[in-house]
Design an enzyme around this catalytic site. Sequence first.
Site, PDB file in Angstrom:
ATOM      1  N   TYR A   1      10.639   9.620  13.844  1.00 37.34           N
ATOM      2  CA  TYR A   1       9.249   9.417  13.401  1.00 37.34           C
ATOM      3  C   TYR A   1       8.570  10.778  13.292  1.00 37.34           C
ATOM      4  O   TYR A   1       9.225  11.756  12.931  1.00 37.34           O
ATOM      5  CB  TYR A   1       8.516   8.437  14.324  1.00 37.34           C
TER       6      TYR A   1
ATOM      7  N   ARG B   1      -1.137   7.157   1.316  1.00 43.01           N
ATOM      8  CA  ARG B   1      -1.627   8.193   2.240  1.00 43.01           C
ATOM      9  C   ARG B   1      -0.624   8.340   3.381  1.00 43.01           C
ATOM     10  O   ARG B   1      -0.871   7.916   4.505  1.00 43.01           O
ATOM     11  CB  ARG B   1      -3.010   7.815   2.793  1.00 43.01           C
TER      12      ARG B   1
ATOM     13  N   LYS C   1       8.656   3.208  11.780  1.00 44.46           N
ATOM     14  CA  LYS C   1       7.795   2.447  12.702  1.00 44.46           C
ATOM     15  C   LYS C   1       8.568   1.317  13.359  1.00 44.46           C
ATOM     16  O   LYS C   1       8.467   1.090  14.573  1.00 44.46           O
ATOM     17  CB  LYS C   1       6.597   1.867  11.943  1.00 44.46           C
TER      18      LYS C   1
ATOM     19  N   GLU D   1       0.046   0.113   7.165  1.00 43.33           N
ATOM     20  CA  GLU D   1       0.358   1.480   7.534  1.00 43.33           C
ATOM     21  C   GLU D   1       0.171   2.422   6.348  1.00 43.33           C
ATOM     22  O   GLU D   1       0.686   2.171   5.252  1.00 43.33           O
ATOM     23  CB  GLU D   1       1.815   1.558   8.014  1.00 43.33           C
ATOM     24  N   ASP D   2      -0.592   3.485   6.556  1.00 49.02           N
ATOM     25  CA  ASP D   2      -0.738   4.579   5.590  1.00 49.02           C
ATOM     26  C   ASP D   2      -1.267   4.117   4.231  1.00 49.02           C
ATOM     27  O   ASP D   2      -0.784   4.542   3.174  1.00 49.02           O
ATOM     28  CB  ASP D   2       0.591   5.326   5.434  1.00 49.02           C
TER      29      ASP D   2
ATOM     30  N   ASP E   1      -2.599   0.252  11.867  1.00 50.34           N
ATOM     31  CA  ASP E   1      -2.251   1.196  12.926  1.00 50.34           C
ATOM     32  C   ASP E   1      -3.016   2.500  12.795  1.00 50.34           C
ATOM     33  O   ASP E   1      -3.369   3.121  13.797  1.00 50.34           O
ATOM     34  CB  ASP E   1      -0.746   1.453  12.912  1.00 50.34           C
ATOM     35  N   ASP E   2      -3.291   2.946  11.580  1.00 53.58           N
ATOM     36  CA  ASP E   2      -4.009   4.209  11.387  1.00 53.58           C
ATOM     37  C   ASP E   2      -5.439   4.114  11.896  1.00 53.58           C
ATOM     38  O   ASP E   2      -6.021   5.111  12.316  1.00 53.58           O
ATOM     39  CB  ASP E   2      -4.015   4.595   9.904  1.00 53.58           C
TER      40      ASP E   2
ATOM     41  N   ASN F   1      -1.310  14.933  12.007  1.00 54.73           N
ATOM     42  CA  ASN F   1       0.107  15.237  11.886  1.00 54.73           C
ATOM     43  C   ASN F   1       0.506  15.133  10.424  1.00 54.73           C
ATOM     44  O   ASN F   1      -0.253  14.593   9.629  1.00 54.73           O
ATOM     45  CB  ASN F   1       0.971  14.319  12.789  1.00 54.73           C
TER      46      ASN F   1
END
Length: 600
Positions: free
Chosen positions: A133, A186, A204, A276-277, A299-300, A439
């Site tokens: 990850y 993203r 993930k 996610e993203d 999650d973000d 990150n």
Amino acid sequence: MLQRSPRVPPLASPSGRTTWQAVRVCHAVGGGQTHTAKNQAIKKRGYDITRNPFFNKGMAFTLEERLQLGIHGLLPPCFLSQDVQVLRVMKSYETKSNDLDKYIILMTLQDRNEKLFYRVLTSDIERFMPIVYTPTVGLACQQYGLAFRRPRGLFITIHDKGHIATMLNSWPEEDIKAIVVTDGERILGLGDLGSYGMGIPVGKLALYTACGGVHPHQCLPVLLDVGTDNEVLLNDPLYIGLKHRRVRGPKYDELVDEFMQAVTAKYGMNCLIQFEDFANSNAFRLLNKYRNKYCTFNDDIQGTASVAVAGIFAALRITKNKLSDHKFVFQGAGEAAMGIANLIVMAMEKEGIPRKEATRKIWMVDSKGLIVKGRGNLNHEKEMFAQDHPQVKTLEEVVQTVKPTAIIGVAAIGGAFTEPILRDMASFNERPLIFALSNPTSKAECTAEQCYRTTEGRGIFASGSPFDKVTLPNGQTFFPGQGNNAYVFPGVALGIIGCGVRHISEEIFLTTAEAIAEEVTEEHLAEGRLYPPLSTIREVSFKIAVRVVDYAYRNDLASWYPEPEDKESFVRSLIYSPDYDSFVIDNYTWPKEAMEIQDV
């Protein structure tokens, strides 16, 4: 070793030779559960077994199993235990100096031998997590066209609209409990990577299993490919996704709507769907649209919030005051910032602080400067944290004006926490909170060393990416805390799946933050850690899952009844084991003499 049923005695064949009668194949999985859905796959014999990552044990197959399964002769004659196989993988792994090559070795192993893959990961999770990850997965996504070896997950495109239910039937597993889905717009701090974003759901879900113990056959990675606005990818002949610009508006919404409906129709309303993203423009909108209709979270927004607030809770034991005594400045006002800010406000409300007063302790800086009332084109999320204050353009000026106790970086602007900002934070506060959460590592607002050296060791530091320990000239050594979302989502997922939660409340993420902070000891704090060591993450995830299950039953959010009396034993029974299982086969007999070969 082969498991012979005690209820099935040896049979005498017409020739007088003793034969063993084998019982129906069961592939046992962790927690004493039997994965009955795999029975039909075991009826295959020979070459197919060695090419199936779920069943493959490589050279750990015993002679009995090799004879039963028709693979005797397809493997070298040596028998290697799983422990020895782990050593072989490590030998190969250590020959690679490049992190992307290490990533490819591990992903290839996952494609070949699933149990060995997870046995390797869990043998040293602190070592392997940065490879499977963040930060390496970001590089892997950028190079996904070159690193792509074998399909993993489901690719659904905008052109598949109207057929998603049929596409889900292509996936070989029926018992799906958790899905991680992205549209690739993203990816971490790297931006729009389109179809290359599949590396994120795959990574993930690997952590769902390695850190939380969710069964891998219950997990499904999904990429919604609606195109990309990345010119480099559009012009790349090796790009594996749709080569047109992103489809937006009603057609995009219809695709996501159909996806959500198809998933729940096939796998049930309790199927966890983690977003996610997704870009800011869609992340909040989709979360608000679906959070009360489906078992879903982002999650973000929520995972990042939970792990950041966990770090703040731990830091309060160093600063020796309350959360409401602090003033926060955020570099960034996107989904991560809003998620953290909202959870901080919720935590302050739990302390007894009115919501309006709590929001005044949050100051946000975006690309246009400090977010203030009266500034044009503010969305609903930003408007909530707009301050009644004159406009200030730069982060440095905001820090000097506001004199915060904490700065939190979530805008993926590498180096944003400059030396003057860090010096100012140290001048305002005895123990300033410096959270550089962006990150991958190249996007971190400052390094651990920059923080500790500039603040003379007084800074309380956390990061989104891993940093090595730092030793100051005075001999003081710090082990920087990594605010990794992996502390949150595996345990939350295990708990949600375990008790059948249908709608995930924000309180679950606040409860999770409290649980993580409780695992930080005084010794950890003295070393500069705001999180428990990553080496303990499986136990942390277990305790989070128990807390989630307890919370769900106390607040009538659970679907599965009766409520377990011993919730710790209940959660442990759900956890996947990466240890090899033994096989027995339906209606297959073989001479006892054949078994005696093993004694030679």
